[in-house]
Motif scaffolding. Structure first.
Motif, PDB file in Angstrom:
ATOM      1  N   GLN A   6       0.841  -1.168  -0.001  1.00 16.79           N
ATOM      2  CA  GLN A   6      -0.068  -0.048  -0.069  1.00 16.79           C
ATOM      3  C   GLN A   6       0.863   1.174   0.126  1.00 16.79           C
ATOM      4  O   GLN A   6       1.574   1.538   0.922  1.00 16.79           O
ATOM      5  N   CYS A  23      -3.588  -0.489  -3.803  1.00 18.21           N
ATOM      6  CA  CYS A  23      -3.098  -1.777  -3.313  1.00 18.21           C
ATOM      7  C   CYS A  23      -2.389  -2.553  -4.565  1.00 18.21           C
ATOM      8  O   CYS A  23      -3.021  -2.738  -5.566  1.00 18.21           O
ATOM      9  N   TYR A  25      -0.297  -6.182  -5.342  1.00 17.14           N
ATOM     10  CA  TYR A  25      -0.206  -7.280  -4.569  1.00 17.14           C
ATOM     11  C   TYR A  25       0.879  -8.281  -5.565  1.00 17.14           C
ATOM     12  O   TYR A  25       1.168  -8.164  -6.543  1.00 17.14           O
ATOM     13  N   TRP A  35     -10.190  -5.989   1.139  1.00 13.08           N
ATOM     14  CA  TRP A  35     -10.147  -4.566   1.918  1.00 13.08           C
ATOM     15  C   TRP A  35     -10.854  -4.637   3.133  1.00 13.08           C
ATOM     16  O   TRP A  35     -11.942  -4.891   3.188  1.00 13.08           O
ATOM     17  N   ALA A  65     -14.177  -1.593  -5.528  1.00 11.57           N
ATOM     18  CA  ALA A  65     -12.698  -1.958  -5.833  1.00 11.57           C
ATOM     19  C   ALA A  65     -12.517  -2.595  -6.922  1.00 11.57           C
ATOM     20  O   ALA A  65     -13.600  -3.412  -7.526  1.00 11.57           O
ATOM     21  N   LEU A  76      -9.048   0.466  -4.041  1.00 10.14           N
ATOM     22  CA  LEU A  76     -10.296   0.934  -3.398  1.00 10.14           C
ATOM     23  C   LEU A  76     -10.806   2.085  -3.787  1.00 10.14           C
ATOM     24  O   LEU A  76     -10.050   3.090  -3.594  1.00 10.14           O
ATOM     25  N   CYS A  91      -5.243  -3.461   2.781  1.00  8.46           N
ATOM     26  CA  CYS A  91      -5.558  -4.261   1.630  1.00  8.46           C
ATOM     27  C   CYS A  91      -4.831  -5.727   2.194  1.00  8.46           C
ATOM     28  O   CYS A  91      -3.914  -5.805   2.903  1.00  8.46           O
TER      29      CYS A  91
END
Lengths: 115, 112
Positions: A6, A23, A25, A35, A65, A76, A91
């Motif tokens: 984040q 966010c 990943y 979230w 999101a 988000l 997240c």
């Protein structure tokens, strides 16, 4: 190994303005994404989740999101922020299988709302 | 329907002591997961219990141990406390191992 980034530690928006929390990943397979929101002194409340299907997910409190596989992102959004939305937002990514669930969280984004 | 509850709310211990934190799962849930949230960080997975057996563990030393009871409530035990163990400890319960987790309010542990 799975991870969540984040990039924004702290965001300030005016009440009524739109909001987007980022966010990103890292995960080897199709991720399960979440979230959560945490108010001071409170536990985590789930806002929304993505398992599969439509990449635009609607959640509670007017949040949504969008899952973008090509960008490894799950940002988000909220079109109009309310003062009560001030909180910490996390997240998280799975794995979630039939036999185990282990969530990996990002470090969070603190949202401040000015009146 | 009662949600996830945790006790105590706050706890202060000294280094080297042992602590037990408790969690009552939401009605009908048979799975409990524990997370450690250090100040300014996201929660980190400690372990999960399913029907009284450990079902997955994060990167925490053996001095972090747990227990789940027949009524699916759970305990987190930490031995030989260290200053870095100061954190908010969150418990989450779910219907089954791979289901959505519902979090409790947490226990704030301070180690002096």
């Amino acid at each position: 190994a799975q991870s969540v980034t984040q990039p924004d530690i702290h965001i300030t928006v005016s009440e009524g303005a739109s909001l987007e929390l980022r966010c990103n990943y890292s995960y080897g397979a199709t991720p399960y994404l979440f979230w959560y929101v945490q108010s001071p002194g409170q536990g985590l409340q789930l806002l929304l989740k993505y398992f599969s299907g439509d990449t635009l997910v609607q959640g509670i409190k007017g949040f949504e999101a969008e899952f973008k596989r090509s960008q490894s992102s799950f940002n988000l959004r909220k079109p109009s922020v309310h003062w009560s939305d001030a909180a910490e937002y996390f997240c998280a990514v799975g794995p979630i299988t039939g036999t185990a669930s282990k969530l990996t969280f990002g470090t969070g984004t603190r949202l401040q709302v000015t009146l | 329907e009662t949600g996830v509850t945790q006790s105590p709310t706050h706890l202060i211990k000294t280094r080297g002591q042992q602590v037990t934190l408790r969690c009552s799962s939401q009605s009908g849930h048979n799975t409990v997961s524990w997370y450690q949230q250090a100040l300014g960080q996201g929660p980190q997975f400690i372990f999960q219990y399913y029907r009284e057996e450990e079902n997955g563990r994060g990167n925490f030393p053996p001095r972090f141990s747990g227990l789940q009871f027949p009524n699916y409530s759970s305990e987190l035990n930490v031995n030989a406390l260290e200053l870095d163990d100061s954190a908010l400890y969150l418990c989450a319960s779910s219907w089954d191992r791979g289901d959505e987790q519902f979090f409790g309010p947490g226990t704030r542990l301070t180690v002096l």
